[in-house]
Scaffold this motif. Sequence first.
Motif, PDB file in Angstrom:
ATOM      1  N   ILE A  90       3.916 -41.671  22.792  1.00 27.32           N
ATOM      2  CA  ILE A  90       3.113 -40.819  23.163  1.00 27.32           C
ATOM      3  C   ILE A  90       1.996 -41.463  24.271  1.00 27.32           C
ATOM      4  CG2 ILE A  90       1.110 -39.251  22.809  1.00 27.32           C
ATOM      5  CD1 ILE A  90       2.102 -39.131  19.727  1.00 27.32           C
ATOM      6  N   ASP A  91       2.078 -40.657  25.535  1.00 28.88           N
ATOM      7  CA  ASP A  91       1.347 -40.817  26.590  1.00 28.88           C
ATOM      8  C   ASP A  91      -0.077 -40.147  26.312  1.00 28.88           C
ATOM      9  OD1 ASP A  91       2.091 -42.693  28.327  1.00 28.88           O
ATOM     10  OD2 ASP A  91       3.038 -41.271  29.726  1.00 28.88           O
ATOM     11  N   SER A  92       0.053 -38.864  25.885  1.00 31.66           N
ATOM     12  CA  SER A  92      -0.924 -38.040  25.535  1.00 31.66           C
ATOM     13  C   SER A  92      -0.610 -36.730  24.726  1.00 31.66           C
ATOM     14  CB  SER A  92      -1.854 -37.398  26.789  1.00 31.66           C
ATOM     15  OG  SER A  92      -0.883 -36.665  27.635  1.00 31.66           O
ATOM     16  N   TYR A  93      -1.710 -36.003  24.056  1.00 29.28           N
ATOM     17  CA  TYR A  93      -1.263 -34.968  23.510  1.00 29.28           C
ATOM     18  C   TYR A  93      -2.379 -33.920  23.456  1.00 29.28           C
ATOM     19  CZ  TYR A  93      -4.155 -36.438  19.274  1.00 29.28           C
ATOM     20  OH  TYR A  93      -4.884 -36.977  18.511  1.00 29.28           O
ATOM     21  N   HIS A  94      -2.170 -32.642  23.309  1.00 25.59           N
ATOM     22  CA  HIS A  94      -3.113 -31.576  23.245  1.00 25.59           C
ATOM     23  C   HIS A  94      -2.742 -30.798  22.192  1.00 25.59           C
ATOM     24  CE1 HIS A  94      -5.790 -28.816  24.956  1.00 25.59           C
ATOM     25  NE2 HIS A  94      -5.133 -27.912  24.782  1.00 25.59           N
ATOM     26  N   THR A  95      -3.687 -30.321  21.255  1.00 22.96           N
ATOM     27  CA  THR A  95      -3.968 -29.351  20.402  1.00 22.96           C
ATOM     28  C   THR A  95      -4.576 -28.333  20.371  1.00 22.96           C
ATOM     29  OG1 THR A  95      -3.379 -31.537  18.977  1.00 22.96           O
ATOM     30  CG2 THR A  95      -4.050 -29.470  17.712  1.00 22.96           C
ATOM     31  N   ILE A  96      -3.987 -27.019  19.873  1.00 24.39           N
ATOM     32  CA  ILE A  96      -4.684 -25.954  19.862  1.00 24.39           C
ATOM     33  C   ILE A  96      -4.552 -25.386  18.266  1.00 24.39           C
ATOM     34  CG2 ILE A  96      -4.849 -25.274  22.199  1.00 24.39           C
ATOM     35  CD1 ILE A  96      -2.879 -23.049  21.445  1.00 24.39           C
ATOM     36  N   VAL A  97      -5.838 -24.881  17.936  1.00 27.52           N
ATOM     37  CA  VAL A  97      -5.693 -24.402  16.510  1.00 27.52           C
ATOM     38  C   VAL A  97      -6.483 -22.849  16.492  1.00 27.52           C
ATOM     39  CG1 VAL A  97      -6.771 -24.768  13.931  1.00 27.52           C
ATOM     40  CG2 VAL A  97      -6.369 -26.412  15.426  1.00 27.52           C
TER      41      VAL A  97
END
Length: 110
Positions: A90-97
């Motif tokens: 993983i280089d980066s990740y984004h999360t929405i809830v």
Amino acid sequence: MVLEIRTYRLKPGTRAEFVRVMREQSVPLLRRHDIDVVDCGASLVDEDGHEEAYLIRAFASLEAHRAQEEAFYASAEWQQGPREAIVSRIDSYHTIVIEASEEAVRALRR
């Protein structure tokens, strides 16, 4: 219900192995920890030439989301299991809830 949608920007050339490890190791482990995995896989479109993948999980409430995530990521099964094979790609990740109905979660399920 609470729906978590996580997108991953991956290191070049790692998506196929990332998705394989996620499906074969991480998802079964998440399910053993009573985390409802709705879907996961490779993105159909890559952003800015970066390989991407996604994970969608459902939880009974925001409190359940926090508690189950904390317990899972602190577990020896994760730490000594597929963690490195996942995190290293993983280089980066984004999360929405977001809040979602059970019908919406069922519609997203594969």
